[in-house]
Design an enzyme around this catalytic site. Structure first.
Site, PDB file in Angstrom:
ATOM      1  N   MET A 205     -19.515  -1.227 -34.697  1.00 41.86           N
ATOM      2  CA  MET A 205     -19.799  -0.717 -33.352  1.00 41.86           C
ATOM      3  C   MET A 205     -19.363   0.745 -33.273  1.00 41.86           C
ATOM      4  O   MET A 205     -19.167   1.279 -32.172  1.00 41.86           O
ATOM      5  CB  MET A 205     -19.079  -1.559 -32.296  1.00 41.86           C
ATOM      6  N   GLY A 206     -19.185   1.386 -34.418  1.00 41.37           N
ATOM      7  CA  GLY A 206     -18.841   2.805 -34.428  1.00 41.37           C
ATOM      8  C   GLY A 206     -17.368   3.054 -34.161  1.00 41.37           C
ATOM      9  O   GLY A 206     -16.540   2.154 -34.284  1.00 41.37           O
TER      10      GLY A 206
ATOM     11  N   HIS B 137     -13.222   0.267 -41.350  1.00 37.92           N
ATOM     12  CA  HIS B 137     -14.683   0.286 -41.561  1.00 37.92           C
ATOM     13  C   HIS B 137     -15.013   0.943 -42.899  1.00 37.92           C
ATOM     14  O   HIS B 137     -15.891   0.490 -43.631  1.00 37.92           O
ATOM     15  CB  HIS B 137     -15.375   1.099 -40.465  1.00 37.92           C
TER      16      HIS B 137
ATOM     17  N   LYS C 208      -9.675  -8.567 -40.249  1.00 41.25           N
ATOM     18  CA  LYS C 208      -8.925  -8.422 -38.993  1.00 41.25           C
ATOM     19  C   LYS C 208      -9.556  -9.311 -37.919  1.00 41.25           C
ATOM     20  O   LYS C 208      -8.869  -9.929 -37.126  1.00 41.25           O
ATOM     21  CB  LYS C 208      -8.897  -6.970 -38.523  1.00 41.25           C
ATOM     22  N   ASP C 209     -10.885  -9.387 -37.937  1.00 38.58           N
ATOM     23  CA  ASP C 209     -11.599 -10.297 -37.034  1.00 38.58           C
ATOM     24  C   ASP C 209     -11.888 -11.586 -37.816  1.00 38.58           C
ATOM     25  O   ASP C 209     -13.035 -11.888 -38.146  1.00 38.58           O
ATOM     26  CB  ASP C 209     -12.886  -9.641 -36.549  1.00 38.58           C
TER      27      ASP C 209
ATOM     28  N   GLN D  90     -14.311 -14.114 -36.306  1.00 37.26           N
ATOM     29  CA  GLN D  90     -15.684 -13.602 -36.387  1.00 37.26           C
ATOM     30  C   GLN D  90     -16.252 -13.827 -37.797  1.00 37.26           C
ATOM     31  O   GLN D  90     -17.383 -14.294 -37.958  1.00 37.26           O
ATOM     32  CB  GLN D  90     -15.695 -12.111 -36.044  1.00 37.26           C
TER      33      GLN D  90
ATOM     34  N   HIS E 145     -12.984   3.830 -38.429  1.00 43.68           N
ATOM     35  CA  HIS E 145     -11.651   4.113 -38.960  1.00 43.68           C
ATOM     36  C   HIS E 145     -11.605   3.618 -40.397  1.00 43.68           C
ATOM     37  O   HIS E 145     -12.605   3.075 -40.909  1.00 43.68           O
ATOM     38  CB  HIS E 145     -10.578   3.472 -38.077  1.00 43.68           C
ATOM     39  N   GLU E 146     -10.442   3.757 -41.023  1.00 41.95           N
ATOM     40  CA  GLU E 146     -10.317   3.402 -42.447  1.00 41.95           C
ATOM     41  C   GLU E 146     -10.732   1.952 -42.723  1.00 41.95           C
ATOM     42  O   GLU E 146     -11.180   1.646 -43.821  1.00 41.95           O
ATOM     43  CB  GLU E 146      -8.893   3.645 -42.943  1.00 41.95           C
TER      44      GLU E 146
ATOM     45  N   SER F 175     -10.559  -0.001 -33.473  1.00 37.38           N
ATOM     46  CA  SER F 175     -11.065   1.080 -32.614  1.00 37.38           C
ATOM     47  C   SER F 175     -10.322   1.078 -31.284  1.00 37.38           C
ATOM     48  O   SER F 175     -10.178   2.113 -30.638  1.00 37.38           O
ATOM     49  CB  SER F 175     -12.561   0.910 -32.371  1.00 37.38           C
TER      50      SER F 175
END
Ligand code: PAF
Length: 290
Positions: free
Chosen positions: A30-31, A37, A149-150, A153, A34-35, A186
């Site tokens: 989702m933009g 991603h 982290k998710d 999900q 950060h590191e 984020s």
């Protein structure tokens, strides 16, 4: 790197890539990159001959009282970062491309989607699985990358891929943390100075449970109690949930006899943060991955 805004063009590029025999990796985001991603992008770059990243702040996974409007957006900066990691295509559609007028389909992984995050954020995972399925259909990757982290999900997306016989392999990459243990997110951008300091309580409480496990604790009640007491000691923290669950079913367990997750959702001020630790019994003892 080519910036693509329309579904039709992205599908055409994806068809061409397949015709050329490319191995495509998709990193959905989702933009506000950060590191965490970027570690997914690097993993995709290592394995795949073509890498597509997507940036789409998906309205369907935000509840009416959540931070959709406020969610950080930084397309220019994100674009430079992705370019520097040699991403081939950036798919950044506007909302009306993904959800045109009359859009009326959703995909739900039942059961798993109602637990933990799903209890506090009803409908959230239906929004996630709906958009992820669309992205997989549009980009047609061989591999799709998600961060641990998710963890819920990632588990749900894997279940969807299995249930719907999707071609993409779902790859789950480790959590990236700041040097003081805070998991990158984020939403960390919302934290004020004192909140940022307080936010380390999430990983500290998990590390504390890890120490108990290393000293031989196998019952989950004392572990959860330790996590809860560490969190309670931080005045800026308000716990939404803190549990140890089966890594497959996400149901609470009593003993660490099979792979588990210690999972947390905690408000630091008005910012809701999540974190987790994977707990894996192995032949030589229990391994904890923070
Ligand atoms: O993890 C995220 O950033 C989002 O939930 C995802 C997977 C990009 C779907 O919108």
């Amino acid at each position: 790197m080519e910036l693509i805004h329309t579904v039709d063009w992205m599908k055409q590029v994806a068809r061409q890539a397949r015709a050329e025999g490319a191995i495509v990796g998709l990193v959905p985001t989702m933009g506000a990159l950060h590191e965490g991603h970027l570690s997914l992008v690097r993993a995709a770059r290592e394995r795949c001959s073509r890498v597509t990243a997507s940036i789409f702040v998906n309205p369907k996974q935000f509840g009416p009282k959540e931070d959709f409007q406020r969610y950080p957006r930084a397309l220019e900066r994100d674009r430079d970062l992705l370019e520097s990691l040699r991403v081939d295509h950036l798919f950044a559609p506007p909302p009306e491309e993904m959800y045109p007028r009359g859009f009326s389909t959703s995909v739900t992984v039942e059961g798993l989607s109602e637990r933990l995050e799903g209890r506090s954020r009803p409908g959230h995972f239906t929004g996630v699985t709906t958009v992820v399925l669309k992205l997989l259909e549009i980009v047609q990757p061989s591999f799709a990358y998600f961060g641990r982290k998710d963890a819920q999900q990632a588990r749900i997306v894997r279940q969807m891929a299995r249930d719907l016989n999707l071609d993409a392999e779902i790859v789950v990459c480790p959590i990236v943390r700041e040097s003081d243990g805070l998991a990158l997110s984020s939403r960390n951008a919302y934290l004020g100075e004192s909140e940022r300091r307080a936010a380390t309580v999430l990983s500290r409480s998990l590390a504390s449970a890890r120490r108990m496990i290393e000293h031989g604790e196998r019952k989950t009640v004392p572990l959860v109690e330790r996590i809860a007491s560490e969190l309670a000691a931080e005045p800026l923290a308000a716990v939404d949930y803190a549990e140890i669950v089966d890594a497959e079913t996400l149901e609470p367990i009593e003993r660490l006899d099979w792979p588990a997750l210690a999972v947390l959702a905690v408000f630091i001020g008005s910012t809701r943060l999540i974190d987790n630790m994977r707990i894996e019994p192995r032949a030589g003892g229990v391994v904890c991955e923070l």
